[in-house]
Scaffold this motif. Structure first.
Motif, PDB file in Angstrom:
ATOM      1  N   ARG A  79      -9.439  35.881  23.845  1.00 46.40           N
ATOM      2  CA  ARG A  79      -9.794  34.604  24.453  1.00 46.40           C
ATOM      3  C   ARG A  79      -8.692  33.581  24.337  1.00 46.40           C
ATOM      4  O   ARG A  79      -8.485  32.780  25.222  1.00 46.40           O
ATOM      5  CB  ARG A  79     -10.987  33.994  23.702  1.00 46.40           C
ATOM      6  N   MET A  80      -8.098  33.579  23.137  1.00 46.49           N
ATOM      7  CA  MET A  80      -7.251  32.440  22.794  1.00 46.49           C
ATOM      8  C   MET A  80      -5.811  32.805  23.087  1.00 46.49           C
ATOM      9  O   MET A  80      -5.055  33.181  22.197  1.00 46.49           O
ATOM     10  CB  MET A  80      -7.478  32.076  21.332  1.00 46.49           C
ATOM     11  N   PHE A  81      -5.469  32.696  24.356  1.00 50.20           N
ATOM     12  CA  PHE A  81      -4.128  33.088  24.765  1.00 50.20           C
ATOM     13  C   PHE A  81      -3.113  32.103  24.213  1.00 50.20           C
ATOM     14  O   PHE A  81      -3.373  30.913  24.124  1.00 50.20           O
ATOM     15  CB  PHE A  81      -4.051  33.167  26.288  1.00 50.20           C
ATOM     16  N   GLY A  82      -1.963  32.641  23.843  1.00 49.29           N
ATOM     17  CA  GLY A  82      -0.919  31.795  23.299  1.00 49.29           C
ATOM     18  C   GLY A  82      -1.185  31.410  21.860  1.00 49.29           C
ATOM     19  O   GLY A  82      -0.598  30.474  21.333  1.00 49.29           O
ATOM     20  N   PHE A  83      -2.069  32.135  21.228  1.00 47.99           N
ATOM     21  CA  PHE A  83      -2.435  31.874  19.835  1.00 47.99           C
ATOM     22  C   PHE A  83      -1.325  32.427  18.942  1.00 47.99           C
ATOM     23  O   PHE A  83      -1.081  33.634  18.938  1.00 47.99           O
ATOM     24  CB  PHE A  83      -3.753  32.610  19.595  1.00 47.99           C
ATOM     25  N   PRO A  84      -0.614  31.568  18.191  1.00 46.79           N
ATOM     26  CA  PRO A  84       0.533  32.065  17.413  1.00 46.79           C
ATOM     27  C   PRO A  84       0.114  33.087  16.358  1.00 46.79           C
ATOM     28  O   PRO A  84      -0.896  32.914  15.691  1.00 46.79           O
ATOM     29  CB  PRO A  84       1.084  30.805  16.741  1.00 46.79           C
ATOM     30  N   THR A  85       0.921  34.137  16.235  1.00 52.78           N
ATOM     31  CA  THR A  85       0.599  35.252  15.340  1.00 52.78           C
ATOM     32  C   THR A  85       0.357  34.794  13.906  1.00 52.78           C
ATOM     33  O   THR A  85      -0.574  35.234  13.247  1.00 52.78           O
ATOM     34  CB  THR A  85       1.756  36.271  15.361  1.00 52.78           C
ATOM     35  N   GLU A  86       1.193  33.872  13.442  1.00 51.26           N
ATOM     36  CA  GLU A  86       1.064  33.502  12.026  1.00 51.26           C
ATOM     37  C   GLU A  86      -0.272  32.793  11.775  1.00 51.26           C
ATOM     38  O   GLU A  86      -0.882  32.949  10.725  1.00 51.26           O
ATOM     39  CB  GLU A  86       2.243  32.650  11.550  1.00 51.26           C
ATOM     40  N   ILE A  87      -0.763  32.066  12.761  1.00 52.37           N
ATOM     41  CA  ILE A  87      -2.072  31.412  12.590  1.00 52.37           C
ATOM     42  C   ILE A  87      -3.167  32.468  12.622  1.00 52.37           C
ATOM     43  O   ILE A  87      -4.117  32.435  11.857  1.00 52.37           O
ATOM     44  CB  ILE A  87      -2.319  30.361  13.688  1.00 52.37           C
TER      45      ILE A  87
END
Lengths: 342, 369
Positions: free
Chosen positions: B340-348
């Motif tokens: 769902r959450m596109f562009g969600f940074p990997t580290e987060i």
């Protein structure tokens, strides 16, 4: 005779009348609100009503509506008053009622009636004149479906071979009520030892006599009397508000639906019939209503359930709420107490 | 990608009883609502040993009363009885749910369903499609008349004298939605072709493998009629999904429930092969594992088949209620967010999985002021 009296409110049909068009989503939302309120106020039962293909959106799917109420309540019994059984597939009703009973944890009451509108029968491809025979078959099938692991049935209208209806309801069988007052109807109920809703007077005497002659035990049967009820603090206001509404309702439902064969909206007898129906309504202050319903109970010693049809469309919400409160606080306890000591 | 919970069978396996099974569903659906699911579905089967739900619209109404945001999927059979019963039930349900219904019609598949309702197999498909046609007419704003191979509505029987002159009929109430979404269960090639010809989405059944689904979707895309899959169209599939903290745990929890269910499916003729082992059944069919494994597997359905709506069983037959609730929460947090959450940074993302924020959503509401 001391009676353990149950007290119910009726009849939720979720119609949007021409005189007061409403969104059906709101009507169903209010159905849930009303059921929660009725439960909170301590009523024993709440009854739904069914018709088909009528312009006002009269609820056609009582088991579905009951499923919603069941999930929204904890204690109140949810009943159909009545499901028009001869228009349905009895196996489908047996299954749907079982699911409603399970969702409610055993709080579902199945009231059934024969139905009378030709247009409704015709929509489902069923001839109205078969309704009595179809009713008998359907009642057999419901009972078999709920109580037998497997069964076969060879009727005139319904044939099943070796079916195993699952899941079974919480109560086997689900309590069945027969609605109506015609001779054939009360005799049918008596012979099967079923509950009865809507009959009184001579019809109840016939019920008792038929059961006795058939050797059927009706000591555990629930017999509901009642009808249209409206309670308000002010007797004059109650009549002023409710009588025209009832008149409108009965004209439409008796005339528009040919309740009495041949008596349509333009029939000269209709107004007189409507006035008789309106005159039977119990309208007034709690004192008036206690006294009139008390008389009904006294006249019908077999009765052990009172149903009050208080849910009329076009009534403002706060008025309905007040009526339910008065009924629960001022009427129901007094009638229950009187019944218990009498 | 969107996610549904279910479809619920509501069968009572082993020691459990139906009242408890239904109550658990009514607790699981609100949990799914709090975990970012889009829908909850119930389906229909008749005359089964474990008591699969035979009246999904009744159970769906209960779901409607206990949720506010989820769409309510109701998987009704068509063809067993007069179609107007189903038309009325679903229209009423759509009003009860404030227009949240997804209608997911399917063909009755079990031999005892056909024999119990006296439906000859030879008529099953034609009754299915004619019934669907009746439903669509019944839900449309205008009164209608229907004359088909199996049904004439209204019937205009000469005995019904007061129905004389009624050449049309109006099913009321109408559904709350202008068009009730109709997603056809893709149980066989006829279902796939018929749905494609009518421009209706299909739902891939859980017992198909990924390859079997691929074949059906290829058929769907090539079928004459609408042709292809227009942008925005739903491509749905049901999968046996279960997620736990570790893949070992997930497998441990899921193995027995899924084996029981698939032995039943095999006995009912729903499965092409004989179930040999859990591994054999699971391959390209079950999505069981930790968050990473589930994400990887689901991505295959998205990337290889174009599935954009995954209906996830999660409430596996007979599985402990607490485990289902945990799986729903973990799936929402770990898997749904991933799609769902596109562009969600990997580290987060990694942190979010490790440490849940102290109070979110429902937890805050429960804590009160």
């Amino acid at each position: 005779m001391a009676r353990s009296l149950q007290f119910g409110v009726a009849l939720w049909g979720m119609q949007a009348f021409k005189s007061n068009p409403r969104h059906h989503v709101k009507l169903y939302e209010e159905m849930i609100e009303d059921a929660r309120l009725a439960e909170e106020l301590g009523f024993d039962t709440l009854w739904l009503t069914e018709h088909h293909f009528w312009y006002d959106g009269y609820c056609p799917s009582l088991l579905v509506a009951a499923g919603a109420i069941a999930a929204a309540t904890r204690r109140i019994q949810v009943g159909t008053g009545v499901l028009l059984l001869p228009m349905h597939d009895p196996l489908r009703v047996a299954e749907g009622a079982a699911v409603a009973d399970i969702v409610s944890g055993g709080r579902f009451q199945l009231g059934v009636g024969v139905g009378y509108r030709d247009v409704e029968f015709d929509g489902f491809g069923i001839a109205r004149k078969e309704r009595g025979a179809r009713m008998e078959e359907a009642l057999d099938i419901l009972n078999l479906a709920w109580t037998q692991e497997r069964f076969s049935y060879q009727g005139r209208y319904h044939r099943y071979s070796d079916v195993s209806v699952t899941p079974k309801p919480v109560r086997r069988p689900i309590p069945v009520w027969i609605g109506g007052w015609a001779e054939a109807v009360v005799q049918r109920s008596a012979r099967r030892g079923l509950n009865l809703i809507g009959a009184s007077g001579r019809a109840l005497e016939l019920y008792e006599r038929t059961a006795r002659e058939a050797g059927v035990d009706i000591s555990q049967a629930r017999i509901a009397v009642g009808g249209d009820v409206w309670v308000d603090d002010d007797e004059e206001r109650a009549r002023r508000e409710m009588v025209p509404l009832l008149r409108y309702l009965y004209r439409e439902q008796l005339g528009g639906w040919h309740f009495f064969p041949g008596v349509g909206l333009d029939h000269p007898q209709l107004d007189a019939i409507v006035e008789m129906a309106v005159a039977r309504a119990v309208i007034g202050t709690p004192e008036t209503v206690v006294s009139k319903l008390g008389q009904q109970l006294e006249a019908n010693p077999l009765a052990n359930h009172v149903f009050c049809r208080v849910r009329f469309d076009s009534v403002p919400r706060h008025r309905l709420r007040h009526c339910l409160e008065l009924l629960a606080q001022e009427v129901m306890p007094r009638l229950k107490k009187e019944a218990a000591v009498r | 990608m969107k996610f549904g919970l279910g479809p619920y069978h509501l069968a009572a396996w082993g020691e459990s009883d139906h009242a408890t099974v239904y109550q658990e569903m009514l607790a699981q659906a609100p949990a799914a609502e709090e975990s970012a699911f889009d829908s909850v579905l119930v389906m229909e089967r008749h005359f089964t040993t474990e008591g699969f739900c035979p009246a999904p619209a009744v159970a769906a109404a209960a779901l409607a009363a206990t949720t506010t945001a989820l769409r309510i999927g109701v998987g009704c059979h068509l063809g067993l009885t007069h179609p107007l019963y189903v038309a009325e039930d679903v229209a009423t349900l759509d009003n009860i749910s404030n227009g949240r219904v997804i209608f997911n019609p399917g063909k009755p598949l079990l031999p005892q369903e056909l024999s119990g309702y006296n439906l000859p197999l030879a008529e099953r498909d034609s009754r299915f499609w004619e019934s669907l046609e009746v439903l669509l007419k019944a839900w449309a704003p205008q009164p209608f008349h229907h004359q088909g191979k199996h049904y004439r509505i209204p019937a205009n029987l000469p005995q019904n004298v007061y129905a004389e002159g009624y050449t049309q009929i109006s099913v009321t109430p109408k559904p709350a939605q202008p068009l009730v979404p109709v997603w056809v269960s893709a149980s066989d090639e006829d279902a796939v072709r018929g749905a494609a010809a009518r421009g209706l989405p299909i739902v891939g059944p859980p017992f198909d493998t990924l390859e079997q689904l691929r074949a059906k979707l290829d058929l769907y895309r090539e079928a004459p009629g609408e042709g292809g899959i227009p942008p925005g169209q739903i491509v749905a599939a049901v999968r046996e999904v279960y997620v736990a903290e570790s893949s070992e745990r997930a497998r441990q929890d899921a193995e027995e429930p899924l084996l029981s269910l698939y032995y039943r499916y095999a006995a009912g003729g729903l499965l092409a092969e004989k179930p040999a082992s859990f591994e054999a059944l699971a391959r390209d069919r079950f999505i069981v594992g930790d968050v990473d494994r589930c994400v990887q597997e689901i991505a295959r359905y998205r990337d290889e088949l174009g599935v954009n709506y995954l209906i996830c069983r999660l409430a596996l037959p007979g599985l402990d209620h607490q485990k289902v609730l945990e799986a729903i929460a973990l799936f929402g947090r770990g898997v749904i967010s991933e799609f769902r959450m596109f562009g969600f940074p990997t580290e987060i993302r990694v942190r979010a999985l490790q440490e849940r924020p102290p109070q979110t959503g429902s937890a805050l509401a429960e804590a009160g002021p």
